[in-house]
Design a protein around this motif. Structure first.
Motif, PDB file in Angstrom:
ATOM      1  N   LEU A 248       0.750  -1.203   0.085  1.00  8.91           N
ATOM      2  CA  LEU A 248      -0.155   0.024   0.077  1.00  8.91           C
ATOM      3  C   LEU A 248       0.760   1.368   0.016  1.00  8.91           C
ATOM      4  O   LEU A 248       0.674   2.154  -0.448  1.00  8.91           O
ATOM      5  CB  LEU A 248      -0.878   0.096   1.122  1.00  8.91           C
ATOM      6  CG  LEU A 248      -2.176  -0.868   1.236  1.00  8.91           C
ATOM      7  CD1 LEU A 248      -3.082  -0.795   2.273  1.00  8.91           C
ATOM      8  CD2 LEU A 248      -3.119  -0.547  -0.171  1.00  8.91           C
ATOM      9  N   PHE A 249       2.116   1.203   0.649  1.00  4.62           N
ATOM     10  CA  PHE A 249       2.825   2.498   0.674  1.00  4.62           C
ATOM     11  C   PHE A 249       3.962   2.302  -0.345  1.00  4.62           C
ATOM     12  O   PHE A 249       4.619   3.320  -0.413  1.00  4.62           O
ATOM     13  CB  PHE A 249       3.331   2.402   2.084  1.00  4.62           C
ATOM     14  CG  PHE A 249       2.453   2.876   3.169  1.00  4.62           C
ATOM     15  CD1 PHE A 249       1.859   4.284   3.368  1.00  4.62           C
ATOM     16  CD2 PHE A 249       1.690   1.881   3.985  1.00  4.62           C
ATOM     17  CE1 PHE A 249       1.135   4.557   4.275  1.00  4.62           C
ATOM     18  CE2 PHE A 249       0.752   2.113   4.754  1.00  4.62           C
ATOM     19  CZ  PHE A 249       0.363   3.559   5.108  1.00  4.62           C
ATOM     20  N   GLU A 250       4.053   1.402  -1.031  1.00  4.45           N
ATOM     21  CA  GLU A 250       5.113   1.464  -2.149  1.00  4.45           C
ATOM     22  C   GLU A 250       4.899   2.677  -3.182  1.00  4.45           C
ATOM     23  O   GLU A 250       4.027   2.928  -3.933  1.00  4.45           O
ATOM     24  CB  GLU A 250       5.069   0.124  -3.007  1.00  4.45           C
ATOM     25  CG  GLU A 250       6.251  -0.336  -3.797  1.00  4.45           C
ATOM     26  CD  GLU A 250       5.999  -1.533  -4.554  1.00  4.45           C
ATOM     27  OE1 GLU A 250       7.030  -1.361  -5.492  1.00  4.45           O
ATOM     28  OE2 GLU A 250       5.354  -2.337  -4.350  1.00  4.45           O
ATOM     29  N   GLY A 251       6.058   3.233  -3.447  1.00  2.00           N
ATOM     30  CA  GLY A 251       6.266   4.247  -4.322  1.00  2.00           C
ATOM     31  C   GLY A 251       5.490   5.767  -3.740  1.00  2.00           C
ATOM     32  O   GLY A 251       5.369   6.587  -4.394  1.00  2.00           O
ATOM     33  N   LEU A 252       5.340   5.794  -2.409  1.00  3.61           N
ATOM     34  CA  LEU A 252       4.643   7.164  -1.817  1.00  3.61           C
ATOM     35  C   LEU A 252       5.568   7.697  -1.259  1.00  3.61           C
ATOM     36  O   LEU A 252       5.548   8.638  -0.464  1.00  3.61           O
ATOM     37  CB  LEU A 252       3.677   6.639  -0.999  1.00  3.61           C
ATOM     38  CG  LEU A 252       2.301   6.155  -1.414  1.00  3.61           C
ATOM     39  CD1 LEU A 252       1.215   5.801  -0.594  1.00  3.61           C
ATOM     40  CD2 LEU A 252       1.838   7.004  -2.693  1.00  3.61           C
ATOM     41  N   ASP A 253       7.136   7.176  -1.269  1.00  5.42           N
ATOM     42  CA  ASP A 253       8.070   8.270  -0.449  1.00  5.42           C
ATOM     43  C   ASP A 253       8.253   9.515  -1.031  1.00  5.42           C
ATOM     44  O   ASP A 253       8.405  10.447  -0.110  1.00  5.42           O
ATOM     45  CB  ASP A 253       9.381   7.390  -0.676  1.00  5.42           C
ATOM     46  CG  ASP A 253       9.350   6.028   0.308  1.00  5.42           C
ATOM     47  OD1 ASP A 253       8.450   5.878   1.095  1.00  5.42           O
ATOM     48  OD2 ASP A 253      10.445   5.233  -0.105  1.00  5.42           O
ATOM     49  N   THR A 254       7.828   9.665  -2.183  1.00 10.07           N
ATOM     50  CA  THR A 254       8.203  11.100  -2.742  1.00 10.07           C
ATOM     51  C   THR A 254       6.683  11.772  -2.828  1.00 10.07           C
ATOM     52  O   THR A 254       6.703  12.842  -3.449  1.00 10.07           O
ATOM     53  CB  THR A 254       8.830  11.284  -4.267  1.00 10.07           C
ATOM     54  OG1 THR A 254       8.151  10.302  -4.965  1.00 10.07           O
ATOM     55  CG2 THR A 254      10.231  10.732  -4.036  1.00 10.07           C
ATOM     56  N   HIS A 255       5.867  11.258  -2.116  1.00 12.04           N
ATOM     57  CA  HIS A 255       4.310  11.771  -2.540  1.00 12.04           C
ATOM     58  C   HIS A 255       3.828  11.842  -0.909  1.00 12.04           C
ATOM     59  O   HIS A 255       2.937  10.849  -0.352  1.00 12.04           O
ATOM     60  CB  HIS A 255       3.547  10.927  -3.208  1.00 12.04           C
ATOM     61  CG  HIS A 255       3.934  10.991  -4.561  1.00 12.04           C
ATOM     62  ND1 HIS A 255       3.843  11.906  -5.467  1.00 12.04           N
ATOM     63  CD2 HIS A 255       4.682   9.927  -5.306  1.00 12.04           C
ATOM     64  CE1 HIS A 255       4.270  11.453  -6.675  1.00 12.04           C
ATOM     65  NE2 HIS A 255       4.880  10.328  -6.538  1.00 12.04           N
ATOM     66  N   PRO A 256       4.178  12.720  -0.110  1.00 13.65           N
ATOM     67  CA  PRO A 256       3.922  12.766   1.374  1.00 13.65           C
ATOM     68  C   PRO A 256       2.626  13.019   1.667  1.00 13.65           C
ATOM     69  O   PRO A 256       1.722  12.406   2.527  1.00 13.65           O
ATOM     70  CB  PRO A 256       4.886  13.908   2.052  1.00 13.65           C
ATOM     71  CG  PRO A 256       5.139  14.690   0.668  1.00 13.65           C
ATOM     72  CD  PRO A 256       5.560  13.790  -0.405  1.00 13.65           C
ATOM     73  N   ALA A 257       1.670  13.826   0.649  1.00  9.86           N
ATOM     74  CA  ALA A 257       0.368  14.134   0.955  1.00  9.86           C
ATOM     75  C   ALA A 257      -0.536  12.819   0.717  1.00  9.86           C
ATOM     76  O   ALA A 257      -1.312  12.320   1.692  1.00  9.86           O
ATOM     77  CB  ALA A 257       0.055  15.069  -0.011  1.00  9.86           C
TER      78      ALA A 257
END
Length: 313
Positions: A248-257
């Motif tokens: 679920l959190f994969e790929g969201l490191d650069t998308h904090p919102a």
């Protein structure tokens, strides 16, 4: 434990209607903070306290570092919350590297500052995996600490509970027996270590009932937005993180919102399932951030208390 008719009806409602529609807000919340190390962190903490205060928490708690490493900061934070936010504040206290006389001194200072609630913990040594070694003149465990605190002042005392068993426990039965000893020593309730599956709490609740433990048990909720950080926390306390959470959190490191939105969705659904199982008290590990805990409380129907808003004005 057999589910009651109301719980079954609530479970069907959770499936058949909008998940968060029409909830009456019949929950109680509490929030945990850690003492800030810098002025910037202090400002962040106080912003969180200010945002969460209108939800009229039953109490807020402030953690205490290994070996009393945050002793002064914990005391200052708790005292400020009581004096300025006018919220009931609980201070953590551990057995680590402290004599009984030192613990008495700290507890008496808390009482003088207006603290009436202590979260009494054995504590960890600070190094991951390091075995707990009692101070020669100190308390050997949390049950002894609870009994000692009760001789100092009539504190309300909370202790820790472990739905997935404490890593140091020899067995599940030993873990439950340890919890019972803490409650028998004078603790009035327990707060669980965080967990990520509602069934973990429901099974734990059944085991407590079978063991004759009927004290209130508050589920500890850690809203996860950083899986790597959560894994580090979980490794220290024996909590299991579901494999699906990574995806679920994969790929969201650069998308904090976006990461915050996903975190709120996951944690809110988790709490909604606990609610469907009869849970009405929630203890949030905030990591000194208000947004997720506030959003989840709102989704569960809790709204700001007008009298609390007036006090803060």
């Amino acid at each position: 434990m057999i589910a009651s008719y109301d719980q079954l009806r609530e479970a069907r409602t959770a499936l058949d209607t909008p998940l968060f529609g029409g909830l009456p807000g019949d929950i109680a919340v509490s929030f945990e903070f850690f003492p800030p190390k810098t002025e910037k962190m202090d400002a962040l903490l106080w912003e969180a306290v200010t945002q969460l205060a209108p939800l009229a928490p039953r109490f807020v708690s402030v953690t205490y570092g290994a070996g009393g490493s945050t002793r002064e900061r914990t005391h200052a934070t708790v005292a400020r919350i009581i004096a300025e936010a006018r919220l009931p504040a609980a201070a953590h206290l551990t057995c680590v590297d402290a004599t009984k006389d030192e613990i008495r001194e700290v507890a008496e200072q808390y009482w003088t500052a207006g603290v009436r609630h202590i979260v009494a913990l054995r504590g960890d040594m600070g190094e991951p995996g390091a075995p707990f070694v009692p101070h020669p003149q100190g308390y050997a465990n949390a049950a002894e600490l609870v009994a000692g605190l009760k001789t100092i002042a009539p504190f309300e005392i909370s202790v820790a509970a472990y739905p997935e068993m404490h890593p140091d426990s020899a067995s599940e039965a030993a873990d439950l027996d340890n919890l019972k000893r803490k409650l028998d020593a004078g603790a009035s309730q327990a707060i669980t270590q965080f967990f990520f599956s509602p069934e973990v709490f429901f099974r734990f609740r059944d085991k407590l009932a079978a063991a004759g433990i009927d004290a209130p048990i508050l589920p500890g909720i850690l809203p996860v937005s950083n899986v790597a950080q959560a894994r580090k926390f979980a490794a220290a306390c024996g909590a299991q993180i579901p494999a699906w959470m990574d995806g679920l959190f994969e790929g969201l490191d650069t998308h904090p919102a976006a990461r915050q939105l996903v975190a709120a969705t996951v944690a809110a659904e988790f709490c909604r399932r606990l609610y469907a199982g009869g849970v009405r008290d929630f203890h949030f590990y905030t990591l000194n951030r208000a947004e997720l805990a506030y959003a989840i409380s709102h989704l569960l129907g809790l709204r700001p208390d007008k009298s609390t808003l007036e006090k803060a004005a």
